[in-house]
Write an enzyme that holds these catalytic residues in place. Structure first.
Site, PDB file in Angstrom:
ATOM      1  N   CYS A 174      26.679 101.608  26.364  1.00  0.00           N
ATOM      2  CA  CYS A 174      28.461 101.413  26.213  1.00  0.00           C
ATOM      3  C   CYS A 174      29.008 102.071  25.021  1.00  0.00           C
ATOM      4  O   CYS A 174      30.012 102.064  24.889  1.00  0.00           O
ATOM      5  CB  CYS A 174      28.748  99.712  26.078  1.00  0.00           C
ATOM      6  N   HIS A 314      35.839  96.602  20.882  1.00  0.00           N
ATOM      7  CA  HIS A 314      34.992  96.696  22.127  1.00  0.00           C
ATOM      8  C   HIS A 314      35.313  95.761  23.108  1.00  0.00           C
ATOM      9  O   HIS A 314      35.355  95.859  24.296  1.00  0.00           O
ATOM     10  CB  HIS A 314      33.670  96.579  21.645  1.00  0.00           C
ATOM     11  N   GLU A 325      32.009  90.372  17.608  1.00  0.00           N
ATOM     12  CA  GLU A 325      32.945  91.286  17.110  1.00  0.00           C
ATOM     13  C   GLU A 325      33.865  90.664  16.293  1.00  0.00           C
ATOM     14  O   GLU A 325      34.000  91.316  14.910  1.00  0.00           O
ATOM     15  CB  GLU A 325      33.428  92.281  18.126  1.00  0.00           C
ATOM     16  N   LYS A 346      39.904  96.443  27.908  1.00  0.00           N
ATOM     17  CA  LYS A 346      39.161  95.955  28.828  1.00  0.00           C
ATOM     18  C   LYS A 346      39.676  94.977  29.654  1.00  0.00           C
ATOM     19  O   LYS A 346      39.078  94.667  30.744  1.00  0.00           O
ATOM     20  CB  LYS A 346      37.575  95.659  28.393  1.00  0.00           C
ATOM     21  N   HIS A 351      35.070  97.261  31.843  1.00  0.00           N
ATOM     22  CA  HIS A 351      34.146  98.010  30.949  1.00  0.00           C
ATOM     23  C   HIS A 351      33.750  99.275  31.693  1.00  0.00           C
ATOM     24  O   HIS A 351      32.904  99.242  32.591  1.00  0.00           O
ATOM     25  CB  HIS A 351      33.028  97.040  30.564  1.00  0.00           C
ATOM     26  N   PHE A 410      24.149  98.158  24.693  1.00  0.00           N
ATOM     27  CA  PHE A 410      23.029  97.617  25.015  1.00  0.00           C
ATOM     28  C   PHE A 410      22.025  98.529  24.492  1.00  0.00           C
ATOM     29  O   PHE A 410      22.089  99.981  24.755  1.00  0.00           O
ATOM     30  CB  PHE A 410      22.848  97.612  26.692  1.00  0.00           C
TER      31      PHE A 410
END
Lengths: 424, 406
Positions: A174, A314, A325, A346, A351, A410
């Site tokens: 990501c 994010h 975050e 997002k 995403h 990830f």
């Protein structure tokens, strides 16, 4: 050491002179920005394939493009090319003889079920996977190999734009889109080139993608209505919505951009990167890796927390990401945090995985240019443990000079970009 | 030799292949009397032979069984080789260094579950509703851990988790060229003073149906029980025999290596990478000429060793052979095809070649011929330069030039 064209470390300042974007909201900056700043969602109930039996039936697929021989790498390539064309047109640099290298983030695609089935059907006697091995000897599969080869998209995109030398295809999950920009910045900063084309695209929403993320409990199960499925930072968030997109940056040394009279849209003032060593899908509980990323980005830019006017988060809408975050932002920004707006694109585009870092960096630059910050939509239930100013539900007009754009992957690859208005 | 403080030097090697486990074993076998050959499995995916990895005790580098369970073999091989390289460089467990070590991994796709894939395609034909059938089977048959093993960047993720390399992490794709780009990026960053310390490499598992099928689709695989050396895989469309492999290198700036008293194997003098049509066009010839010129700039007319990474793929090999012959006209040149002794490890092939080059330069030796071919002349004495070629089976070329320290 700072000069008009070099930064505090004596490195060439890197300018952004072209931007391109495609998401489920549409093709191009204008359509996307209009939708994004009016709080419109591009997320829809999946129609590309049957969703019977799937827990998640919503996604941010891109269904408005005509693709021959539709498959994930074909759509990915189209998204990269469309975003690249838009960015190059804006920059004024050649889109057939680009004077620099290509860095391109692409998803690690595999053959899809239709292709496995075709291989199986081409076999005759064996069972299971062995019949695919048998089938491969009957027929010409070279075109399919080239389509799905990891080097395939970069090979064709490099030819399309006439980029110099060997391109780099990359994946940091990501964070890939941000890594692509980072590689371009590094190449210009070390003087390897005056310009770099940084692309990121992901057109890989198919049944197995949805199932895989579902099995990791990463996706939302709140499918109805689809436009409300993605709820970053809200108390009732329960996972992200997988989506497709493409983003493009034309980067140039500020010196070369000015020399040819190009419009400087922004400068990349700083980058921070750390890898996490805690878990394959989860951030370190103490947030140390992400905290390190923020601090490194500030240091790289020779900035302090007061310089950050807005955070393009994010903000995936998984319970864990958004909490982490926030905690990392809180650790770095402390008492200043409540006065810094933080929003997640997002909430509207989902995403876009491999493309996310670049797509959201494009929107970050548009915020710099227009002074308009896109909202976090679907923010109806505040999470008391995440007391952020998320720009709830409606865009806000605030002039800003520097935005922080975050990407966490990830596998533990974390990147934060600082994008600033052009220095005078 | 004093050298430039910003030279990129190799200080750690981790190599595991179908031939041997660890760089010492490789050197020992490859400099011995008999020319060794890697393990071959010609049955599992007949008619396509593959080279399985030698037996290794993964737990020496991946001690936690839980970590091993979270990986598939390509990740285990890579994480194992990365551990070997860190140990070899004296950096295993050295948190202060690992926290600012930059990781660049060249990776292919993850491994699939052959049984699940086979069952799904078989059941698909009889399913009344294929969409519902597929969703149901995938939801019930796919394992979450396998997905993580399938993500290309999770080799890097596993290296960070097992060995605590956390400075930065990038995963490059692009098959053979990806391995070369990883080394080139580290070399460029070190030369420019952007970073001091890297762990770079790749890994590949050849014993998996999905990759054999995929490579067979390209027409690039060798077939049959008999596996000749890489120069003599003629008469078929393909030439590649895939090999399981893990190859990692610790690369650092000279000043960083010297400050910590590290052993320096060799210096990376140059990395040349490119891609484009392979059609004898002017662009194609220019790319070949550029590699020839770069070797001339590094070695002049002094003897060189060349470790070719050719897979045996006929078209690529034809062009590479012509380039090697041109190089050999300019100086005493001994070429060795690493594919003959290791097999073809895709993303790991160039890092493996660089590992063998660095180790040979450190031992002040070059390898005896691996095969009977006009290019594989006897080793010249005192080879101070070894170049590693990386002609991808269908696209992308690289030349990595290493120099000895004295």
């Amino acid at each position: 050491m700072t000069s008009a064209t070099h930064d505090h470390k004596g490195r060439p300042i890197v300018a952004v002179t072209g931007l391109g974007v495609v998401t489920s909201l549409g093709q191009g900056k204008d359509d996307n920005w209009a939708a994004l700043t009016s709080g419109r969602s591009g997320l829809k109930t999946i129609t590309r394939f049957p969703t019977e039996g799937l827990r998640t039936t919503v996604a941010g697929t891109i269904d408005f493009l005509q693709i021959d021989d539709f498959c994930a790498p074909a759509l990915t390539e189209k998204l990269a090319v469309l975003a690249g064309e838009e960015a190059l047109a804006q920059s004024g640099l050649s889109d057939t003889d680009f004077p620099g290298p290509l860095f391109i983030a692409v998803p690690p695609v595999e053959l899809e079920w239709e292709h496995r089935l075709a291989l199986y059907e081409a076999g005759q006697t064996e069972d299971g996977w062995k019949r695919m091995l048998e089938g491969v000897r009957n027929g010409d599969w070279v075109g399919m190999h080239r389509a799905f080869s990891f080097a395939g998209v970069e090979e064709r995109v490099a030819d399309r734009f006439g980029t110099r030398g060997a391109p780099i295809s990359l994946t940091t999950a990501c964070a890939s889109g941000a890594t692509s920009i980072q590689l371009g910045v590094e190449a210009i900063r070390r003087g390897d080139c005056d310009a770099a084309l940084c692309l990121a695209a992901d057109g890989s929403v198919h049944p197995e993608t949805v199932v895989r993320f579902s099995l990791l409990s990463a996706l939302t199960g709140q499918n109805e209505p689809p436009e409300k499925a993605s709820k970053p930072f809200a108390k009732n968030r329960d996972g992200f919505v997988v989506a497709e997109g493409g983003g493009a940056f034309v980067l140039e040394s500020l010196e070369s951009a000015r020399a040819r009279g190009a419009e400087v849209l922004a400068i990349v003032s700083g980058i921070g990167e750390r890898a996490d060593d805690f878990h394959r899908t989860r951030s370190k509980p103490d947030g140390s890796s992400i905290i390190g990323v923020f601090r490194e980005a500030l240091k790289d830019a020779d900035m302090s927390i007061e310089d950050i006017d807005y955070v393009n988060a994010h903000g995936t809408a998984t319970p864990e990401n958004d909490k982490m975050e926030y905690l990392a932002l809180e650790a770095v920004f402390g008492e200043a945090l409540p006065s810094i707006p933080v929003s997640s694109n997002k909430s509207m585009i989902g995403h876009t995985i491999t493309a996310a870092g670049a797509v959201e960096a494009v929107f970050s630059v548009l915020s710099l240019k227009t002074g308009r910050l896109p909202p976090t939509i679907n923010y109806e239930e505040a999470d008391p443990t995440i007391p952020l100013d998320v720009i709830p539900n409606a865009a806000r007009d605030v002039p800003i000079r520097t935005v922080m754009s975050n990407s966490f992957g990830f596998g533990g690859q974390n990147v934060s970009l600082l994008l600033s208005a052009e220095p005078f | 030799m004093a050298g430039n403080p910003r030279d990129a030097v190799v200080t750690g090697i981790g190599l595991v292949s179908p031939l041997a486990d660890g760089i010492e074993q490789h050197i020992s076998l490859l400099t011995g009397e008999a020319t060794p050959r890697p393990r071959v499995d010609a049955e599992t995916f007949a008619p396509y032979p593959v080279h399985p990895l030698v037996e290794v005790d993964l737990s020496t580098q991946i001690p936690r069984r839980g970590d091993q369970r979270q990986m598939e073999n390509w990740q285990r091989y890579g994480t194992y080789a990365a551990g070997l390289a860190l140990s070899d460089a004296g950096l295993a467990g050295e948190t202060e260094f690992l926290e600012r070590m930059n990781l660049i991994v060249a990776a292919g796709g993850g491994e699939r579950d052959a049984t699940v894939d086979g069952d799904v395609v078989q059941g698909w034909r009889d399913a009344a509703d294929t969409g519902a059938f597929l969703n149901e089977r995938l939801m019930s048959d796919l394992r979450p851990t396998l997905f993580l093993a399938q993500l290309s960047n999770l080799l890097a993720g596993n290296i960070s988790i097992v060995h605590h390399v956390t400075g930065s992490s990038r995963t490059f794709m692009g098959e053979e060229l990806g391995g070369a780009m990883a080394i080139e990026t580290a070399w460029r960053q070190i030369r420019a003073g952007q970073n001091d310390l890297f762990l770079v490499g790749g890994a590949y598992n050849a014993v998996r149906y999905d990759m054999v099928v995929f490579l067979a689709m390209s027409g690039g695989l060798w077939t049959g029980d008999n596996v000749p050396d890489v120069w003599h895989r003629t008469g078929q469309t393909g030439g590649m025999v895939p090999a399981s492999m893990g190859a990692f290198l610790v690369i650092e700036s000279r000043e960083h290596a010297e400050a910590r008293g590290a052993r320096i194997y060799a210096r990376i003098d140059d990395v040349v990478t490119d891609r484009g049509p392979r059609d004898g066009s002017e662009r194609c010839e220019t790319r070949i000429a550029r590699q020839v010129d770069h070797l001339a700039a590094a070695a002049g007319d002094a003897p060189v060793g060349i470790l070719s990474g050719t897979s045996g793929a006929p078209e690529a090999l034809g062009l590479e052979r012509r380039m090697l012959e041109t190089m050999a006209q300019a100086r005493p040149t001994a070429v060795r095809g690493t594919g003959t002794v290791l097999g073809h490890g895709m993303e790991a092939q160039v890092p493996a070649g660089v590992a063998l080059a660095a180790a040979a330069l450190f031992e002040k030796t070059f390898y005896p011929p691996f095969a009977d071919d006009a290019l594989e002349t006897d080793a010249p004495e005192a080879t101070a330069t070894i170049a590693v070629t990386g002609w991808g089976s269908w696209r992308g070329e690289s030349l990595t030039i290493l120099g000895s320290e004295d």
